[in-house]
Write an enzyme that holds these catalytic residues in place. Structure first.
Site, PDB file in Angstrom:
ATOM      1  N   SER A 135       0.858  -1.183   0.000  1.00 47.84           N
ATOM      2  CA  SER A 135       0.000   0.000   0.000  1.00 47.84           C
ATOM      3  C   SER A 135       0.892   1.230   0.000  1.00 47.84           C
ATOM      4  CB  SER A 135      -0.878   0.003   1.260  1.00 47.84           C
ATOM      5  OG  SER A 135      -1.458   1.278   1.488  1.00 47.84           O
ATOM      6  N   TYR A 181      -2.636  -1.192  10.413  1.00 51.70           N
ATOM      7  CA  TYR A 181      -2.589  -1.393   8.958  1.00 51.70           C
ATOM      8  C   TYR A 181      -1.275  -0.856   8.378  1.00 51.70           C
ATOM      9  CZ  TYR A 181      -4.085  -1.177   4.053  1.00 51.70           C
ATOM     10  OH  TYR A 181      -4.179  -1.332   2.682  1.00 51.70           O
TER      11      TYR A 181
END
Length: 269
Positions: free
Chosen positions: A154, A167
């Site tokens: 990401s 995350y």
């Protein structure tokens, strides 16, 4: 997708492949000629639909339900993949999740769940794939590499994300795990790379784009002026899995419309 079957004769396994980015990647690999194991943890009908789409393009595919954070389930999944397809040439480590929380309120359960799926899950699947790559070695008629691993990361492997520390931590870990694997395994002709998506229109982040107001706010972070689609990531994955990228090793490909260019500074900050 091109008519050229970049991945003909190859066998792929995509984790978290019954929705969003994983679905797009699995279908694209199938279009490119690969047989595909469609991994998922819940949603039988959606997984079966992905298999049906791959078969429509003339490819072969199977579903396999497994939680990638569980070692025994990962082992069973790879055993079945090799039993059904003969081997695995490509792993796309895509399964991921969010459990958002202010840091002071974050429970250990939320921390462990996200790290377990996003990071430990990638470790377990990569280890199983690498063992198969090493067992089989290079088959020149199939690929110049003994195997290819794509770790889905990401933009948050480099951009901090308040309220999402678990995350972001998992994605930062993926970056260095990917690079360490790539360094160690390149001499064995195993290529490991990463893809770092930006804002992609998927079920995991519906609230960021499902109203005109939310989408307008999101687009201020994307210089290219549009939200990404799973197909944007899928095309990158097919290329990284193919011999067209044979000299690409240990690289993270950012597919983000320029989000990592820090657009807030475009007018001198």
């Amino acid at each position: 997708m091109s008519d050229r079957k970049l991945l003909a004769k190859q066998k792929a396994l995509v984790t978290g492949a019954n929705s969003g980015i994983g679905e797009g990647v699995a279908i694209a690999l199938g279009q490119a000629g690969a047989d595909v194991v469609v991994n998922y943890v819940e949603g039988d009908a959606a997984a079966n639909a992905v298999v049906d789409k791959i078969k429509q393009f003339g490819g072969n595919a199977i579903t396999h339900k497994a939680d990638v954070s569980h070692e025994d389930e990962v082992g069973d999944m790879f055993d079945r993949a090799v039993r059904e397809f003969g081997t695995i040439d490509i792993l796309v480590n895509n399964a991921g999740m969010q459990r958002d929380s202010a840091f002071s309120d974050m429970t250990l359960e939320k921390w462990n769940k996200v790290l377990g799926v996003n990071l430990t899950g990638q470790f377990l699947c990569a280890r199983a794939a690498i063992r198969e790559f090493l067992r089989r070695g290079v088959v020149p008629s199939v690929s110049r590499a003994a195997g290819k691993i794509i770790c889905m990361s990401s933009v948050h492997q480099v951009i901090p994300w308040a309220g999402h520390a678990n995350y972001a931590t998992s994605k930062g870990g993926i970056k260095l795990m990917m690079e360490s694997m790539a360094q160690e395994l390149a001499p064995k002709r195993i290529r490991v790379n990463g893809i770092a998506p930006g804002a992609i229109q998927t079920p995991i982040n519906t609230s960021a784009w499902d109203t005109p107001e939310a989408l307008k706010s999101l687009l201020t972070l994307i210089p290219y002026g549009r939200i990404g689609l799973p197909e944007d990531i899928a095309r990158a994955a097919v290329w990284l899995a193919s011999d067209d990228s044979d000299y690409v090793v240990g690289t993270t490909l950012f597919v983000d419309g320029g989000m990592t260019l820090y657009p807030g500074f475009s007018t001198n900050g």
